[in-house]
Design a protein around this motif. Structure first.
Motif, PDB file in Angstrom:
ATOM      1  N   SER A 145       3.470   1.408  -2.448  1.00  0.00           N
ATOM      2  CA  SER A 145       2.177   1.761  -3.024  1.00  0.00           C
ATOM      3  C   SER A 145       1.727   0.652  -3.965  1.00  0.00           C
ATOM      4  N   VAL A 146       0.576   0.854  -4.605  1.00  0.00           N
ATOM      5  CA  VAL A 146       0.103  -0.151  -5.557  1.00  0.00           C
ATOM      6  C   VAL A 146       1.097  -0.320  -6.699  1.00  0.00           C
ATOM      7  N   ASP A 147       1.702   0.779  -7.165  1.00  0.00           N
ATOM      8  CA  ASP A 147       2.675   0.687  -8.259  1.00  0.00           C
ATOM      9  C   ASP A 147       3.929  -0.058  -7.817  1.00  0.00           C
ATOM     10  N   ALA A 148       4.367   0.192  -6.586  1.00  0.00           N
ATOM     11  CA  ALA A 148       5.540  -0.515  -6.076  1.00  0.00           C
ATOM     12  C   ALA A 148       5.226  -1.991  -5.867  1.00  0.00           C
ATOM     13  N   ALA A 149       4.012  -2.285  -5.400  1.00  0.00           N
ATOM     14  CA  ALA A 149       3.605  -3.681  -5.236  1.00  0.00           C
ATOM     15  C   ALA A 149       3.578  -4.397  -6.577  1.00  0.00           C
ATOM     16  N   MET A 158       1.872   1.625   2.138  1.00  0.00           N
ATOM     17  CA  MET A 158       0.667   2.255   1.599  1.00  0.00           C
ATOM     18  C   MET A 158       0.034   1.355   0.545  1.00  0.00           C
ATOM     19  N   THR A 159       0.107   0.065   0.783  1.00  0.00           N
ATOM     20  CA  THR A 159      -0.276  -0.923  -0.227  1.00  0.00           C
ATOM     21  C   THR A 159      -1.748  -0.838  -0.584  1.00  0.00           C
ATOM     22  N   GLY A 160      -2.631  -0.761   0.407  1.00  0.00           N
ATOM     23  CA  GLY A 160      -4.059  -0.685   0.140  1.00  0.00           C
ATOM     24  C   GLY A 160      -4.603  -1.952  -0.498  1.00  0.00           C
ATOM     25  N   ASP A 161      -5.878  -1.921  -0.829  1.00  0.00           N
ATOM     26  CA  ASP A 161      -6.507  -3.086  -1.452  1.00  0.00           C
ATOM     27  C   ASP A 161      -5.878  -3.428  -2.794  1.00  0.00           C
ATOM     28  N   GLN A 215       3.605 -11.568   7.452  1.00  0.00           N
ATOM     29  CA  GLN A 215       3.262 -10.275   8.044  1.00  0.00           C
ATOM     30  C   GLN A 215       2.826  -9.317   6.946  1.00  0.00           C
ATOM     31  N   PHE A 216       1.662  -8.736   7.138  1.00  0.00           N
ATOM     32  CA  PHE A 216       1.149  -7.720   6.219  1.00  0.00           C
ATOM     33  C   PHE A 216       0.372  -6.715   7.070  1.00  0.00           C
ATOM     34  N   SER A 217       1.091  -6.063   7.982  1.00  0.00           N
ATOM     35  CA  SER A 217       0.479  -5.200   8.984  1.00  0.00           C
ATOM     36  C   SER A 217       0.593  -3.728   8.609  1.00  0.00           C
ATOM     37  N   SER A 218      -0.351  -2.927   9.136  1.00  0.00           N
ATOM     38  CA  SER A 218      -0.325  -1.462   8.977  1.00  0.00           C
ATOM     39  C   SER A 218      -0.103  -1.060   7.519  1.00  0.00           C
ATOM     40  N   SER A 219      -0.877  -1.642   6.629  1.00  0.00           N
ATOM     41  CA  SER A 219      -0.672  -1.393   5.201  1.00  0.00           C
ATOM     42  C   SER A 219      -1.948  -0.968   4.477  1.00  0.00           C
ATOM     43  N   ARG A 220      -2.929  -0.457   5.234  1.00  0.00           N
ATOM     44  CA  ARG A 220      -4.135   0.144   4.667  1.00  0.00           C
ATOM     45  C   ARG A 220      -4.965  -0.839   3.836  1.00  0.00           C
ATOM     46  N   VAL A 221      -4.955  -2.083   4.228  1.00  0.00           N
ATOM     47  CA  VAL A 221      -5.684  -3.104   3.482  1.00  0.00           C
ATOM     48  C   VAL A 221      -7.109  -3.201   4.023  1.00  0.00           C
ATOM     49  N   ASP A 274       0.719 -12.101  11.179  1.00  0.00           N
ATOM     50  CA  ASP A 274       0.627 -10.744  11.734  1.00  0.00           C
ATOM     51  C   ASP A 274       0.020  -9.834  10.670  1.00  0.00           C
ATOM     52  N   ILE A 275      -1.263  -9.540  10.821  1.00  0.00           N
ATOM     53  CA  ILE A 275      -1.949  -8.672   9.857  1.00  0.00           C
ATOM     54  C   ILE A 275      -2.610  -7.504  10.594  1.00  0.00           C
ATOM     55  N   ARG A 276      -2.044  -7.122  11.727  1.00  0.00           N
ATOM     56  CA  ARG A 276      -2.603  -6.062  12.560  1.00  0.00           C
ATOM     57  C   ARG A 276      -2.759  -4.739  11.816  1.00  0.00           C
ATOM     58  N   ASP A 277      -3.697  -3.939  12.332  1.00  0.00           N
ATOM     59  CA  ASP A 277      -3.846  -2.555  11.903  1.00  0.00           C
ATOM     60  C   ASP A 277      -4.154  -2.446  10.418  1.00  0.00           C
ATOM     61  N   ASN A 278      -5.171  -3.165   9.994  1.00  0.00           N
ATOM     62  CA  ASN A 278      -5.776  -2.997   8.683  1.00  0.00           C
ATOM     63  C   ASN A 278      -7.282  -2.921   8.917  1.00  0.00           C
ATOM     64  N   MET A 279      -8.091  -2.912   7.877  1.00  0.00           N
ATOM     65  CA  MET A 279      -9.529  -2.813   8.067  1.00  0.00           C
ATOM     66  C   MET A 279     -10.234  -3.917   7.282  1.00  0.00           C
ATOM     67  N   TYR A 280     -10.039  -5.146   7.751  1.00  0.00           N
ATOM     68  CA  TYR A 280     -10.640  -6.294   7.085  1.00  0.00           C
ATOM     69  C   TYR A 280     -12.157  -6.315   7.223  1.00  0.00           C
TER      70      TYR A 280
END
Length: 580
Positions: free
Chosen positions: A294-298, A320-323, A344-350, A372-378
């Motif tokens: 999560s953001v706190d873990a990041a 669940m990293t997010g923006d 790689q920063f994939s599938s992490s809700r960014v 590899d940055i697949r499966d985010n919403m850039y």
């Protein structure tokens, strides 16, 4: 648990039965795959750098490596079955057999033979390979030098396998103190171990203490530690205690690679590893895969990790990293790693904001080979930032950009950047980005620049027939090493499908064409099959069409647009539909 160590959703791992034995052999499937990958990289680089050998493309090298590893594994299994060798000796049989076969593959390639070394060939090369290894006669001084370099490469495989302690194979289980002492017994005697994998075992208080004693004694020479999935099913308090105990034992080690994946860390879990993470100033590879970061873990990672300046590999996936989490990691961790080769920063809700930050951070370096940055919403905005980052990295080989929501605007910026900077790319994935036929001309130009491309994924876009005809023209003109093409779910009818089939039909190495999920008529499918049946590739390369909607083609042809397509280079595509 949101901030701590999440319990695994699966059932509690069983405690091991008392009669279960622990052996150094066989290695886990993960270890075998890692060995194959290293062999493939060495085979391709050794041949590429030597003028005495034909170049082995990476995809071919991977097939060679698979067969070599299988043959070596079979030889070692036989030695183990006979039962006259200890586990460490069986590992040595595995390594030496692999080394001999790698050497023979290099020499065979020097004779321009593209056939992989088979298990049968393995039994025939031992004497020859040993003679070469000892300086036997060779055809020329240049080949002698090349073989000498290759021998150095394959010997490194010996060393890496012999210094690896991997207990990740077998059934996942809770580890008691007694079983831990038995499992880790080889670490308490004289050994040359520099790499350790403890994955797939769930450590509690007491078993972690056993591991800590072993790790503490070895930490000054350890370079690679894999602690992925080591607390599955444990309650939060016990899991945190186990991780902290193991972390403290490794404090002060000078690792090159650390894997903390699959531990559902959360912020508390990251901080449980603070003694270990906080003492690492020269890590070259760091993995947080499937950790629920999560953001706190990041933020905790950013605060604890003292330096990322030596990182070559940084892998985040399924978090669940997010923006906000991406912003925490972008400047200091990613931006502080100018030597990155694998990101790689994939599938992490960014989303766009986090994507822009990460891409700006990547501009600090010029060495990326894999992104590899697949499966985010850039989105388009993130796509523009991605394009700028790609222009900084001219050595890219694998590019995974699917499911980023780039749309035409972002995709156009990206393919133009790749055209300018990425001629060495072997894998390109742009699926699921809402790309329409408007981008097809730029995409075709990009494809023409990638003469080493082996896999192209354009699935789930909106290229339609006109876009696919344009792209297929570029594919048909070159890309002799192409093996896979995915054009599924692109609103294709007969014309687009035939264009794709003709484009790949003349490629002898081609393996798979995916046209599923389109609207190709039954007559169109038959025409595609017939075209491939008569081609070099053959009809077997055509993938399943179980989700094709043949009735849908009428909607695409009613307005007559298919008949108006400019299909230059595909003049024979007007294949008449068969009638009953």
């Amino acid at each position: 648990m949101a901030d701590g160590v999440d319990e695994m959703p699966s059932a509690r791992p069983p405690t091991l039965p008392s009669q279960q034995a622990f052996k150094l052999w066989p290695p886990s499937q993960g270890t075998r795959e890692a060995v194959r990958q290293k062999m493939a990289l060495k085979l391709s680089s050794a041949c590429f750098e030597s003028q005495s050998f034909a170049r082995i493309e990476l995809a071919d090298a991977q097939e060679h490596a698979r067969l070599i590893e299988e043959a070596a594994f079979g030889a070692a299994q036989e030695a183990d079955r006979v039962g006259d060798k200890a586990g460490s000796a069986v590992v040595m049989v595995y390594a030496k057999h692999a080394s001999k076969l790698m050497l023979e593959t290099l020499r065979t390639q020097g004779r321009d033979s593209g056939e992989p070394v088979t298990p049968t060939a393995a039994r025939e090369v031992e004497t020859d390979a040993v003679a070469t290894d000892n300086g036997g006669a060779l055809s020329s001084e240049s080949e002698e030098q090349a073989i000498g370099d290759a021998v150095k490469e394959v010997r490194s495989i010996d060393k890496e396998v012999q210094t690896l302690f991997d207990v990740s194979g077998g059934t996942r289980a809770f580890l008691t103190k007694e079983r831990a002492e038995e499992l880790l017994k080889p670490l308490f005697v004289e050994n040359d171990i520099t790499q350790i994998c403890l994955s797939n075992w769930s450590f509690g208080h007491e078993s972690a203490e056993v591991a800590a004693r072993a790790l503490s004694a070895l930490k000054d020479r350890l370079v690679d530690v894999n602690l992925a999935d080591i607390v599955a099913g444990r309650q939060e308090a016990e899991a945190l205690s186990a991780m902290s105990t193991i972390s403290s034992a490794l404090e002060g080690s000078k690792l090159k690679s650390l894997n903390l994946s699959d531990n559902a860390l959360g912020e508390k879990g990251v901080r449980a590893f603070s003694a270990l993470l906080g003492s690492q100033n020269s890590l070259e590879a760091l993995s947080f895969m499937n950790n629920g970061i999560s953001v706190d873990a990041a933020r905790a990672i950013r605060e604890i990790l003292p330096s990322s300046k030596e990182l070559r590999t940084l892998r985040f996936h399924n978090n669940m990293t997010g923006d906000e989490g991406a912003l925490e990691l972008a400047t200091e961790v990613v931006g502080g790693a100018p030597l990155l080769e694998h990101f790689q920063f994939s599938s992490s809700r960014v989303g766009s904001e986090g994507g822009v930050a990460l891409m700006e951070a990547l501009q600090a370096g010029k060495s990326l080979k894999i992104i590899d940055i697949r499966d985010n919403m850039y989105g388009p905005e993130g796509g523009a930032a991605l394009a700028l980052a790609l222009r900084s990295h001219t050595m890219l080989k694998e590019v995974y950009l699917s499911d980023l929501g780039l749309e035409d605007e972002g995709a156009l910026a990206v393919v133009k950047a790749l055209t300018e900077a990425s001629s060495q790319v072997t894998i390109l994935e742009l699926g699921g980005n809402e790309i329409t036929e408007k981008v097809a001309p730029a995409l075709a130009t990009c494809i023409r620049s990638m003469r080493h491309l082996t896999r192209l994924n354009l699935m789930e876009n909106e290229l339609k027939d006109s876009g696919v005809v344009t792209v297929s023209t570029a594919i048909g003109e070159g890309l002799e090493n192409l093996r896979e093409l995915d054009l599924s779910v692109n609103e294709l009818s007969r014309i687009g499908a035939l264009a794709a089939a003709q484009a790949v039909g003349n490629k002898k190495h081609f393996k798979h064409l995916n046209l599923n999920g389109n609207q190709i008529s039954e007559q169109g499918v038959e025409a595609v099959q017939e075209m491939l049946r008569k081609s070099v590739a053959g009809v077997d390369v055509l993938g399943p069409l179980d989700e094709n909607e043949p009735e849908g083609e009428e909607d695409y042809e009613e307005d007559g647009k298919d008949d108006e397509l400019d299909v230059e280079g595909f003049s024979d595509l007007n294949v008449a539909d068969k009638t009953d």
